[in-house]
Motif scaffolding. Structure first.
Motif, mmCIF file in Angstrom:
data_model
loop_
_atom_site.group_PDB
_atom_site.id
_atom_site.type_symbol
_atom_site.label_atom_id
_atom_site.label_comp_id
_atom_site.label_asym_id
_atom_site.label_seq_id
_atom_site.Cartn_x
_atom_site.Cartn_y
_atom_site.Cartn_z
ATOM 1 N N THR A 166 13.727 49.497 99.848
ATOM 2 C CA THR A 166 12.597 48.768 100.407
ATOM 3 C C THR A 166 12.220 49.383 101.754
ATOM 4 O O THR A 166 13.005 50.096 102.380
ATOM 5 N N GLY A 167 11.014 49.075 102.177
ATOM 6 C CA GLY A 167 10.629 49.285 103.560
ATOM 7 C C GLY A 167 10.534 47.908 104.194
ATOM 8 O O GLY A 167 9.850 47.023 103.653
ATOM 9 N N HIS B 265 9.064 46.375 98.339
ATOM 10 C CA HIS B 265 9.853 47.166 97.391
ATOM 11 C C HIS B 265 9.149 48.491 97.144
ATOM 12 O O HIS B 265 7.954 48.533 96.856
ATOM 13 N N ILE B 266 9.901 49.599 97.268
ATOM 14 C CA ILE B 266 9.271 50.913 97.075
ATOM 15 C C ILE B 266 9.782 51.631 95.840
ATOM 16 O O ILE B 266 9.243 52.672 95.465
ATOM 17 N N GLY B 267 10.815 51.102 95.196
ATOM 18 C CA GLY B 267 11.298 51.746 93.985
ATOM 19 C C GLY B 267 12.802 51.645 93.856
ATOM 20 O O GLY B 267 13.490 51.077 94.710
ATOM 21 N N THR B 268 13.307 52.188 92.778
ATOM 22 C CA THR B 268 14.738 52.150 92.482
ATOM 23 C C THR B 268 15.253 53.570 92.317
ATOM 24 O O THR B 268 14.715 54.339 91.510
ATOM 25 N N GLU B 269 16.263 53.928 93.096
ATOM 26 C CA GLU B 269 16.853 55.255 92.967
ATOM 27 C C GLU B 269 18.080 55.187 92.068
ATOM 28 O O GLU B 269 18.767 54.165 91.997
ATOM 29 N N GLY C 258 15.477 51.525 103.217
ATOM 30 C CA GLY C 258 16.812 51.451 102.637
ATOM 31 C C GLY C 258 16.951 50.179 101.837
ATOM 32 O O GLY C 258 15.956 49.475 101.580
ATOM 33 N N PRO C 259 18.165 49.827 101.432
ATOM 34 C CA PRO C 259 18.378 48.563 100.727
ATOM 35 C C PRO C 259 18.020 47.386 101.634
ATOM 36 O O PRO C 259 18.282 47.413 102.838
#
Length: 317
Positions: free
Chosen positions: A269-270, A160-164, A148-149
């Motif tokens: 993020t994780g 960081h895993i990406g931007t939704e 989540g954030p």
């Protein structure tokens, strides 16, 4: 010092509501359980429970100790599982905390792939309504990893895993979907509309409120729901526009998708409390490589302004 076994006794007594049922659950004798619990109370410096005619009730000291007892037991379980995974044992559980919207939008595809790669490692999922609620649970030791954030000031490991991207969902004949010229929709143009909103304890409610406030208005409410999937259905049915993460939109539904102008995005993020063990690190790698932040079917459904020229295509020049 209190032992894990004594803390387990406290949790079992509270959960079961009696010493007798706690002893049965733990497969110990009631005198043995009572003896160990009295030792825990001596260590704590006073009573932890009040014995009632029909059950037990936590004292202030007991209420203070209980969440730490649960966290200690959870952490001990994860320590064992982590050691087994590090030693090459391919079974066990990975405890995963996340938000409802991330659980329905990002995780299904990722967990399906994880299951194929690690069939012996089960997933235990903890779903939360809000990011701050999840952060508190993680700080208390609820899970191995959260998705989540990233909480502000988080001191553990984060990746960081990406931007939704968030999209406006509305019904097929909504005038906003036919406005000429714009690449999407300005939320200020929807200021007089009634919205499909979210319950106040949902984190999506905060996001919608903040986006509308930035556009200069407070959204009027047609209906409230807790889940993004329900909001999408209500918006497509004509109850009003809503705002949801793109990855929660199903492949087939009867509504229209519009990109807010300016765009609205959220970094995912994780994050963990400590350095991730090999299996947790493997999950984070998989998440970063395969999280469907903007599924292809959503990109194809994004609708900019409809043309005002209604002539058949052959007649257009």
């Amino acid at each position: 010092m209190a032992t894990l076994r004594q803390l387990e006794y406290l949790v079992a007594i509270v959960d079961e509501g009696s010493f007798t049922r706690a002893a049965e659950r733990l497969d110990v004798t009631q005198p043995g359980l009572s003896h160990q619990f009295q030792a825990l109370e001596r260590e704590a410096g006073g009573p932890l429970l009040e014995r009632l005619p029909r059950g037990v009730r936590l004292t202030p000291a007991g209420r203070s100790m209980l969440p730490h007892a649960r966290a200690a037991l959870a952490e001990a379980g994860r320590a064992t599982a982590s050691a087994r995974r590090a030693a090459g044992v391919s079974t066990g559980e990975l405890h995963l905390a996340t938000l409802y919207s991330v659980s329905s939008g990002v995780l299904p595809a990722v967990l399906g792939r994880w299951r194929r790669q690690h069939p012996g490692v089960r997933i235990r999922l903890f779903e939360h309504r809000r990011g701050d609620e999840m952060a508190r649970a993680m700080a208390a030791g609820q899970a191995d990893v959260a998705v989540g954030p990233l909480p502000e000031g988080w001191e553990g490991t984060a990746r960081h895993i990406g931007t939704e991207e968030f999209l406006v969902v509305t019904c097929a004949d909504d005038p906003a979907a036919a406005a000429p010229g714009a690449p999407g929709v300005r939320l200020s143009d929807l200021a007089e509309r009634e919205w499909v909103h979210f319950t106040p304890d949902s984190g999506l409610s905060d996001i919608l409120e903040a986006a509308c406030a930035a556009a200069g208005f407070r959204p009027r409410v047609a209906v409230r729901t807790e889940q993004a999937s329900s909001a999408i259905g209500y918006a497509a049915a004509g109850l009003g526009p809503t705002l949801v993460p793109a990855n929660t939109v199903p492949p087939y539904f009867g509504g229209v998708l519009l990109r807010p102008d300016p765009p609205l995005r959220r970094r995912l993020t994780g994050y963990t409390r400590t350095s991730p063990d090999p299996v947790t690190a493997s999950f984070l790698d998989l998440l970063g490589d395969h999280a469907p932040l903007m599924p292809p079917h959503v990109g194809r459904r994004l609708r900019p302004a409809a043309r005002t020229d209604r002539r058949p295509p052959r007649e257009r020049r």
